[in-house]
Write an enzyme that holds these catalytic residues in place. Structure first.
Site, PDB file in Angstrom:
ATOM      1  N   ARG A  75     -10.224  -0.696 -22.912  1.00  0.00           N
ATOM      2  CA  ARG A  75      -8.427  -0.174 -21.999  1.00  0.00           C
ATOM      3  C   ARG A  75      -7.347  -0.446 -22.876  1.00  0.00           C
ATOM      4  O   ARG A  75      -7.323  -1.313 -23.059  1.00  0.00           O
ATOM      5  CB  ARG A  75      -8.386  -0.131 -21.157  1.00  0.00           C
ATOM      6  CG  ARG A  75      -7.332   0.676 -20.583  1.00  0.00           C
ATOM      7  CD  ARG A  75      -7.403   2.251 -20.579  1.00  0.00           C
ATOM      8  NE  ARG A  75      -8.390   2.951 -20.135  1.00  0.00           N
ATOM      9  CZ  ARG A  75      -8.535   3.728 -19.998  1.00  0.00           C
ATOM     10  NH1 ARG A  75      -8.087   4.465 -21.128  1.00  0.00           N
ATOM     11  NH2 ARG A  75      -9.599   4.676 -19.380  1.00  0.00           N
ATOM     12  N   ARG A  98     -16.536   3.910 -29.988  1.00  0.00           N
ATOM     13  CA  ARG A  98     -16.476   3.241 -29.432  1.00  0.00           C
ATOM     14  C   ARG A  98     -16.834   1.762 -28.239  1.00  0.00           C
ATOM     15  O   ARG A  98     -16.710   1.070 -27.627  1.00  0.00           O
ATOM     16  CB  ARG A  98     -14.903   3.291 -28.727  1.00  0.00           C
ATOM     17  CG  ARG A  98     -15.235   4.383 -27.620  1.00  0.00           C
ATOM     18  CD  ARG A  98     -13.884   5.172 -26.778  1.00  0.00           C
ATOM     19  NE  ARG A  98     -14.191   5.646 -25.905  1.00  0.00           N
ATOM     20  CZ  ARG A  98     -13.142   6.233 -24.881  1.00  0.00           C
ATOM     21  NH1 ARG A  98     -11.941   5.670 -24.658  1.00  0.00           N
ATOM     22  NH2 ARG A  98     -14.152   6.762 -23.441  1.00  0.00           N
ATOM     23  N   HIS A 176      -7.150   5.368 -31.232  1.00  0.00           N
ATOM     24  CA  HIS A 176      -6.308   5.806 -30.521  1.00  0.00           C
ATOM     25  C   HIS A 176      -5.677   4.494 -30.177  1.00  0.00           C
ATOM     26  O   HIS A 176      -5.566   3.837 -28.582  1.00  0.00           O
ATOM     27  CB  HIS A 176      -7.563   6.360 -29.403  1.00  0.00           C
ATOM     28  CG  HIS A 176      -6.989   6.970 -27.887  1.00  0.00           C
ATOM     29  ND1 HIS A 176      -5.886   5.773 -27.019  1.00  0.00           N
ATOM     30  CD2 HIS A 176      -7.745   7.480 -26.993  1.00  0.00           C
ATOM     31  CE1 HIS A 176      -5.938   7.005 -25.911  1.00  0.00           C
ATOM     32  NE2 HIS A 176      -7.172   7.515 -25.354  1.00  0.00           N
ATOM     33  N   ASP A 221       0.710  14.618 -22.280  1.00  0.00           N
ATOM     34  CA  ASP A 221      -1.002  14.270 -22.744  1.00  0.00           C
ATOM     35  C   ASP A 221      -1.314  15.781 -23.440  1.00  0.00           C
ATOM     36  O   ASP A 221      -2.068  17.144 -23.094  1.00  0.00           O
ATOM     37  CB  ASP A 221      -1.514  14.660 -21.989  1.00  0.00           C
ATOM     38  CG  ASP A 221      -3.907  14.534 -22.699  1.00  0.00           C
ATOM     39  OD1 ASP A 221      -3.576  14.421 -23.595  1.00  0.00           O
ATOM     40  OD2 ASP A 221      -5.059  14.035 -21.602  1.00  0.00           O
ATOM     41  N   GLU A 280      -1.605   8.925 -31.671  1.00  0.00           N
ATOM     42  CA  GLU A 280      -3.112   8.748 -31.829  1.00  0.00           C
ATOM     43  C   GLU A 280      -3.096   9.330 -33.243  1.00  0.00           C
ATOM     44  O   GLU A 280      -2.793  11.171 -32.957  1.00  0.00           O
ATOM     45  CB  GLU A 280      -3.767   9.463 -30.780  1.00  0.00           C
ATOM     46  CG  GLU A 280      -3.619   8.512 -29.524  1.00  0.00           C
ATOM     47  CD  GLU A 280      -4.907   8.764 -28.777  1.00  0.00           C
ATOM     48  OE1 GLU A 280      -6.100   9.406 -28.964  1.00  0.00           O
ATOM     49  OE2 GLU A 280      -3.997   9.084 -27.508  1.00  0.00           O
TER      50      GLU A 280
HETATM   51  C1  BG6 Z   1      -6.110  10.952 -24.259  1.00  0.00           C
HETATM   52  C2  BG6 Z   1      -6.934  12.130 -24.165  1.00  0.00           C
HETATM   53  O1  BG6 Z   1      -6.303  10.380 -25.980  1.00  0.00           O
HETATM   54  O2  BG6 Z   1      -7.562   9.379 -24.532  1.00  0.00           O
HETATM   55  C3  BG6 Z   1      -6.668  12.126 -22.692  1.00  0.00           C
HETATM   56  O3  BG6 Z   1      -6.030  12.732 -24.719  1.00  0.00           O
HETATM   57  C4  BG6 Z   1      -7.370  11.106 -21.805  1.00  0.00           C
HETATM   58  O4  BG6 Z   1      -7.204  13.456 -21.817  1.00  0.00           O
HETATM   59  C5  BG6 Z   1      -7.051   9.413 -22.588  1.00  0.00           C
HETATM   60  O5  BG6 Z   1      -7.117  11.198 -20.587  1.00  0.00           O
HETATM   61  C6  BG6 Z   1      -7.387   8.382 -22.154  1.00  0.00           C
HETATM   62  O6  BG6 Z   1      -8.625   8.263 -22.412  1.00  0.00           O
HETATM   63  P1  BG6 Z   1     -10.664   7.825 -22.282  1.00  0.00           P
HETATM   64  O7  BG6 Z   1     -11.815   8.571 -22.349  1.00  0.00           O
HETATM   65  O8  BG6 Z   1      -9.899   6.824 -22.224  1.00  0.00           O
HETATM   66  O9  BG6 Z   1      -9.803   7.738 -20.481  1.00  0.00           O
END
Ligand code: BG6
Length: 323
Positions: A75, A98, A176, A221, A280
């Site tokens: 994360r 990922r 991302h 979002d 992103e």
């Molecule tokens: C973003 C999406 O790119 O990633 C969101 O637009 C999503 O909808 C977020 O909640 C996080 O995604 P994840 O799978 O890493 O929890």
């Protein structure tokens, strides 16, 4: 926690990096540029987890609760979303790149333009038999992570269809990137004004962005469509502007989970949404299709410049014209 070992250095006439152990013994690559900027890339996910400037200030957000344990994606930093962005298909959210182990590729096919910097590493991901069961295609995904001469972070993805059954494949993609910001309510994004976006919070309904630069006061979002090659994130409190330059990536996702969603995520601190913003660079609205033998390239360059809060500061022409 990490058990740091003496890094093993790799230095050739072209590239220069070190490999050492990161959290939970996962391998990570360290890049350092002569002027002191640095980056870290985990082989798990081909995931950039750190990018620091020559003052050793961290520029990317990494959650204090990030779980460095496969198959959970890390994360923060820069997860690679491939071959599927979010839930736009049958795969798990954001595809599988990922949460796969990538390998270092010391002999990649040459790049058309040579990186000036020696601080770079080339990684490669190929599908396993299990991957082919969930996404029935053969591919080679080459990722170069490099530090530029001014401390810029440059990511180049090259994805090739290596199917031998003659079949094309299509994919969606995103870098991302989680940027570290001092206070989300003091941040603005320039470059997306007046553009159309799909709102993930409203069943992907299409809207048009109105007026001025984006500011943040609740969950966001959105997938902005056909975005310019350059986008800026102005951090008023830090007096710093991130500049994204992208190529091959027409769309841009803007995401901040805000308080409620933050609390619902096990790998994210309750208040951490205040200190991050995802912008992103992506290819989502029109998936990329490759025939066997074809290759796609998507490039992202991140840099920082000192800034004031005033819009237009980035563009010398606009300052000269006083607009
Ligand atoms: C973003 C999406 O790119 O990633 C969101 O637009 C999503 O909808 C977020 O909640 C996080 O995604 P994840 O799978 O890493 O929890």
């Amino acid at each position: 926690m990490s058990t740091e070992k003496t890094p093993s250095s790799v230095s050739s006439s072209s590239s220069n990096y070190e490999v050492c152990k990161g959290f939970n013994g996962l391998d990570k690559v360290l890049l350092r540029d002569a002027r002191g900027s640095s980056a870290e890339v985990y082989l798990y996910g081909g995931h950039v987890t750190s990018w620091k400037n020559d003052q050793a200030e961290e520029l990317l957000f990494l959650s204090s609760k990030a779980i460095f344990k496969p198959p959970k994606a890390i994360r923060g930093g820069i997860p690679i979303c491939f071959p599927q962005f979010a839930n736009l298909g049958t795969l798990d959210s954001h595809g599988f790149a990922r949460n796969r182990f990538w390998t270092i590729d010391d002999n990649p096919p040459p790049f058309p333009t040579n990186t000036l910097s020696k601080a770079y590493v080339d990684l490669i991901l190929k599908p396993s038999e299990d991957d082919i069961k969930i996404w029935p295609h053969s591919f080679e995904f080459r990722l170069r992570v490099a530090l530029g001469p001014g401390g810029e972070l440059m990511l180049t993805s090259r994805i090739r269809n290596t199917n031998i059954d003659g079949k094309p494949f299509s994919f969606t993609f995103a870098y991302h990137t989680y940027f570290s910001v001092s206070d989300i309510s003091e941040v603005r994004v320039e470059g997306l004004e007046t553009l159309d976006y799909l709102d993930n919070l409203q069943k992907k309904e299409r809207f048009t962005e109105q007026g001025d630069a984006l500011t943040f006061e609740s969950e966001v979002d959105r997938i902005y469509l056909s975005t310019p090659t350059k986008i800026a994130i102005l951090d008023h409190e830090k007096k710093r502007t991130f500049v994204l330059r992208k190529d091959g990536l027409p769309d841009s996702v803007v995401w901040n989970p805000w308080d409620k969603k933050a609390k619902a995520m096990t790998d994210f601190g309750d208040d951490e949404y205040k200190h991050m913003l995802c912008v992103e660079a992506a290819a989502i609205e029109n998936p990329i299709t490759l025939k066997p033998g074809e290759e796609w390239k998507g490039r992202l360059e991140l840099s920082t410049v000192p800034s004031s809060y005033f819009s237009g500061q980035l563009d010398p022409q606009r300052v000269i014209q006083g607009s």
